[in-house]
Design a protein around this motif. Structure first.
Motif, PDB file in Angstrom:
ATOM      1  N   PRO A  97       0.593  -1.241   0.124  1.00  0.00           N
ATOM      2  CA  PRO A  97       0.354   0.039  -0.150  1.00  0.00           C
ATOM      3  C   PRO A  97       1.322   1.575  -0.352  1.00  0.00           C
ATOM      4  CG  PRO A  97      -0.705  -1.332   1.502  1.00  0.00           C
ATOM      5  CD  PRO A  97       0.552  -2.542   0.836  1.00  0.00           C
ATOM      6  N   ASP A  98       2.004   1.754   0.694  1.00  0.00           N
ATOM      7  CA  ASP A  98       2.902   2.447   0.714  1.00  0.00           C
ATOM      8  C   ASP A  98       3.175   2.986  -0.933  1.00  0.00           C
ATOM      9  OD1 ASP A  98       2.510   2.390   3.438  1.00  0.00           O
ATOM     10  OD2 ASP A  98       4.189   1.092   4.125  1.00  0.00           O
ATOM     11  N   PHE A  99       3.917   1.950  -1.244  1.00  0.00           N
ATOM     12  CA  PHE A  99       4.389   1.372  -2.844  1.00  0.00           C
ATOM     13  C   PHE A  99       3.381   2.320  -3.889  1.00  0.00           C
ATOM     14  CE2 PHE A  99       7.515  -1.846  -1.042  1.00  0.00           C
ATOM     15  CZ  PHE A  99       8.318  -0.741  -0.752  1.00  0.00           C
ATOM     16  N   LEU A 100       2.322   1.687  -3.590  1.00  0.00           N
ATOM     17  CA  LEU A 100       1.371   2.067  -4.444  1.00  0.00           C
ATOM     18  C   LEU A 100       0.549   4.112  -4.524  1.00  0.00           C
ATOM     19  CD1 LEU A 100      -1.410  -0.964  -4.349  1.00  0.00           C
ATOM     20  CD2 LEU A 100       0.112   0.201  -5.927  1.00  0.00           C
ATOM     21  N   VAL A 101       0.674   4.494  -3.764  1.00  0.00           N
ATOM     22  CA  VAL A 101       1.199   5.969  -2.652  1.00  0.00           C
ATOM     23  C   VAL A 101       2.067   6.617  -3.269  1.00  0.00           C
ATOM     24  CG1 VAL A 101       0.941   7.553  -1.046  1.00  0.00           C
ATOM     25  CG2 VAL A 101      -0.725   5.343  -0.730  1.00  0.00           C
ATOM     26  N   VAL A 102       3.105   6.661  -3.441  1.00  0.00           N
ATOM     27  CA  VAL A 102       4.002   6.894  -3.978  1.00  0.00           C
ATOM     28  C   VAL A 102       4.576   6.662  -5.908  1.00  0.00           C
ATOM     29  CG1 VAL A 102       7.507   6.702  -4.198  1.00  0.00           C
ATOM     30  CG2 VAL A 102       6.343   6.309  -1.599  1.00  0.00           C
ATOM     31  N   ILE A 126       2.937   2.038 -15.527  1.00  0.00           N
ATOM     32  CA  ILE A 126       2.922   0.423 -15.826  1.00  0.00           C
ATOM     33  C   ILE A 126       3.157  -0.505 -14.596  1.00  0.00           C
ATOM     34  CG2 ILE A 126       5.132   0.466 -16.422  1.00  0.00           C
ATOM     35  CD1 ILE A 126       3.869  -1.861 -18.584  1.00  0.00           C
ATOM     36  N   PHE A 127       4.220   0.857 -13.530  1.00  0.00           N
ATOM     37  CA  PHE A 127       4.083  -0.623 -12.279  1.00  0.00           C
ATOM     38  C   PHE A 127       2.229  -0.041 -11.383  1.00  0.00           C
ATOM     39  CE2 PHE A 127       8.913   0.167 -13.225  1.00  0.00           C
ATOM     40  CZ  PHE A 127       8.823  -1.605 -13.792  1.00  0.00           C
ATOM     41  N   HIS A 128       2.301   0.645 -11.634  1.00  0.00           N
ATOM     42  CA  HIS A 128       1.703   0.597 -10.579  1.00  0.00           C
ATOM     43  C   HIS A 128       0.391  -0.177 -10.800  1.00  0.00           C
ATOM     44  CE1 HIS A 128      -2.595   2.650  -8.925  1.00  0.00           C
ATOM     45  NE2 HIS A 128      -1.646   3.264  -7.795  1.00  0.00           N
ATOM     46  N   VAL A 129      -0.108  -0.340 -12.294  1.00  0.00           N
ATOM     47  CA  VAL A 129      -1.205  -1.408 -12.847  1.00  0.00           C
ATOM     48  C   VAL A 129      -0.750  -2.691 -12.473  1.00  0.00           C
ATOM     49  CG1 VAL A 129      -2.281  -1.626 -14.505  1.00  0.00           C
ATOM     50  CG2 VAL A 129      -1.616   0.286 -14.236  1.00  0.00           C
ATOM     51  N   LEU A 130       0.496  -2.860 -13.026  1.00  0.00           N
ATOM     52  CA  LEU A 130       0.878  -4.243 -12.768  1.00  0.00           C
ATOM     53  C   LEU A 130       1.384  -4.532 -10.879  1.00  0.00           C
ATOM     54  CD1 LEU A 130       3.751  -4.940 -15.108  1.00  0.00           C
ATOM     55  CD2 LEU A 130       1.558  -5.962 -15.197  1.00  0.00           C
ATOM     56  N   LEU A 131       1.072  -3.500 -10.248  1.00  0.00           N
ATOM     57  CA  LEU A 131       1.335  -3.931  -8.314  1.00  0.00           C
ATOM     58  C   LEU A 131      -0.052  -4.109  -8.613  1.00  0.00           C
ATOM     59  CD1 LEU A 131       4.261  -1.602  -7.181  1.00  0.00           C
ATOM     60  CD2 LEU A 131       4.243  -4.123  -7.149  1.00  0.00           C
TER      61      LEU A 131
END
Length: 633
Positions: A293-298, A316-321
């Motif tokens: 969750p913290d990484f998605l915010v960043v 792209i990394f946000h979508v894939l995560l």
């Protein structure tokens, strides 16, 4: 010898004595009356002139196959010079001892105390050599003290000497892996010293090597690298460290401690560092689900980055995560150039009803070899088992190379000039028994120029001789051309390495407004061509097999395998310590026809008997396969 006998009692000049000592050393090496000549050298170590004593001591330690008594006497003379008031004598002594320890490290150990006194010498060349010598001779108890001394003096030496110190510390950690804390701390302190990118890169290489060799050092080493990237002025190093953090950081015991450093990099001015930081965060998000969750915010915040590449990566990394689909991207095992080429072909076909299949991407790049089918068809069949892997890539059938015999080894391409320069040159070395063929792959990057009769001029020395040279007739813009130079190896193996200056020679034809005009003969310098020790060694083909032996003890199993194969144990590996449940045995032998064979077996006790994994290496696969086939596995 006549001149030596005549002059022996009539020379008073120390300069003349030094020349005579050099002549005597050469005579001794050539196998003349060595005992008589050695007596003369030993006598010269007690001469009244410092110059003569040093020359005699240096001559003795450089002679091959000398008895330990003579070597110790020579080292004792050098040890006295370590305390000399003359800087040149201290430098000469420590430099010679530095060379001696590569062959006889134990003989230099008595000089450690004197060398430690030189670590703070006012002459920085002397202090650097003393420290690098101690790094190779010190014991584990003196490592911490030596690291403190090195940290104090390294600021005042050149980058070249700093790199030598870094490389020695890297080697020292292999000898004393438990001292990784002190060694990493010293290397990390080098980051704050003044120095260029090459020096900082060598320091990063050393820390990464320690991390790879010693798993216990991983967390501490990564922490030091994290601190370095916060003030790192070299973009390529920061990107490299961020990639390493993404690979190794999620797998340590406390991955959270590295996230702050990576997040800080997403706020820096350099866009390529920010992009690398986004990728590192994506790796953490994949392998550390509790922190996702913290990484998605960043990543969401980074979507508004002013740089397009950073935006794209964050999106792209946000979508894939979110889809938990990043693992497939991290484990991508196809070459990116081939993936790009296949994707472009898919887009051009416009058959979007059919989904893209990553399985259609070739796993290897096709090699650019001229008329390879013709070359292979014209060559005689050769046994795959008798040749190393490299020998299946062939040179063109030039008559100049016909008598060289089978190819022993082929090197990977070596870049001799930058790709953005006027002439881009790569080198491939083809090694035969008595010759080496240098293949220069050239590109002309100027679009209105044509080069004709392109050749390579080599400044060969050390007994090498140019046997043949085949120029490239024409080198047009952006079209590959090849030049071949064949060198004959020297008769003496001891001089079979060297570096040779090189340059391209050609006639230049320049096309101005569609009218080609000749220009005078021209040349273009390229990097030196190096013939290295590694060029003389080929790979040994390896076969592994796992077996179960019905033997009561490990000792019985060792001799069962050795006697069955007809090989002999090496380095006392036939003795098994009482009470051990595992053992490693090393074996060697000579197969008829002169084929060397090496084997190593890892043995372990199990409920069914003794499990053994046997690995065999030989220059012939057929021999290894024969031996494996006789094992009851």
């Amino acid at each position: 010898m006549k001149m030596f006998e005549k002059l022996l009692d009539h020379l008073n000049s120390p300069y003349a004595m030094c020349f005579l000592i050099r002549i005597v050393a050469k005579l001794t090496q050539d196998g003349n009356d060595s005992e008589h000549l050695m007596d003369f050298l030993r006598t010269c170590t007690r001469h009244k002139s410092d110059m003569v004593r040093y020359e005699a001591a240096a001559a003795i330690v450089n002679l091959k196959n000398q008895p330990s008594g003579s070597l110790k006497a020579a080292v004792s003379v050098l040890q006295l010079f370590l305390a000399s008031s003359k800087a040149v004598m201290r430098y000469a002594a420590v430099r010679t001892l530095n060379m001696v320890l590569t062959i006889h490290p134990s003989i230099v150990n008595p000089c450690n105390l004197d060398l430690e006194n030189l670590c703070s010498d006012s002459n920085r060349l002397v202090s650097t050599l003393a420290n690098t010598t101690l790094l190779n001779t010190c014991n584990e108890s003196s490592v911490d003290r030596l690291m403190r001394q090195i940290s104090n003096f390294v600021s005042d030496i050149s980058d070249e000497l700093k790199i030598a110190v870094v490389q020695n510390i890297r080697t020292l950690c292999r000898r004393f892996p438990k001292k990784y804390g002190s060694l990493l701390s010293t290397l990390a302190s080098f980051f704050s010293k003044e120095g260029g990118q090459e020096y900082k890169n060598a320091t990063v290489d050393a820390i990464i090597a320690i991390i790879e060799d010693n798993p216990e050092a991983k967390e501490l080493g990564l922490a030091y690298l994290c601190e370095f990237i916060e003030d790192c002025e070299h973009t390529s190093l920061a990107v490299r460290i961020l990639y390493l953090l993404g690979q190794e950081g999620p797998r340590v015991k406390h991955p959270r401690r590295y996230i702050r450093y990576i997040y800080n990099c997403t706020q820096l001015e350099k866009f390529d560092v920010r992009a690398a930081a986004i990728s590192a965060l994506a790796y953490f998000g994949t392998l550390c689900p509790d922190l996702l969750p913290d990484f998605l915010v960043v990543l969401d915040r980074c979507k508004i980055d002013p740089d397009d590449e950073v935006q794209d990566r964050a999106s792209i990394f946000h979508v894939l995560l979110i889809q938990k689909n990043l693992y497939t991207l991290i484990k991508l095992e196809v070459p990116l150039p081939m993936l790009e080429k296949t994707l472009l072909a898919y887009i051009e076909a416009r058959d979007f009803d059919r989904s893209f299949d990553i399985g259609t991407v070739p796993l290897a790049l096709a090699e650019k070899l001229p008329a390879i089918e013709t070359i292979l068809a014209a060559r005689p069949k050769q046994s795959q088992s008798d040749l190393p892997q490299e020998s299946f890539k062939f040179l063109p059938d030039f008559p100049e190379f016909a008598a060289y015999g089978p190819l022993f080894k082929m090197s990977d391409p070596i870049i001799l000039s930058d790709i953005d320069m006027e002439r881009y040159v790569r080198l491939v070395k083809h090694v035969f028994n008595n010759h080496i063929v240098l293949e220069f792959i050239c590109f002309n990057t100027i679009n209105n120029q044509v080069l004709e009769n392109v050749s390579v001029e080599l400044g060969v020395s050390n007994g090498f001789g140019i046997d043949a040279s085949i120029p490239c007739p024409t080198l047009e813009y952006n079209v590959e051309g090849r030049i071949y130079v064949s060198l004959a190896f020297p008769e003496s193996v001891s001089v079979s390495v060297g570096s040779f200056p090189a340059k391209l020679l050609y006639s230049l034809k320049e096309d101005i407004s569609g009218n080609p005009n000749w220009v005078i003969l021209d040349d273009y310098p390229i990097n030196e061509v190096e013939i290295e020790v590694s060029d003389h060694f080929g790979r040994r083909l390896e076969i592994a097999e796992t077996c179960l032996l019905q033997e009561p003890t490990l000792n019985d199993a060792v001799w069962k395998v050795a006697n069955h194969l007809g090989l002999r144990p090496c380095m006392d590996s036939d003795s098994v310590t009482s009470g051990k449940s595992t053992h490693t045995v090393m074996l060697s032998g000579l197969f008829r026809g002169g084929y060397n064979l090496l084997a190593i077996g890892w043995m372990g006790l199990s409920e069914e008997g003794i499990d053994i994994k046997l690995v065999l290496r030989s220059s012939s696969t057929e021999i290894s396969e024969l031996i494996v086939s006789t094992m009851a596995c």
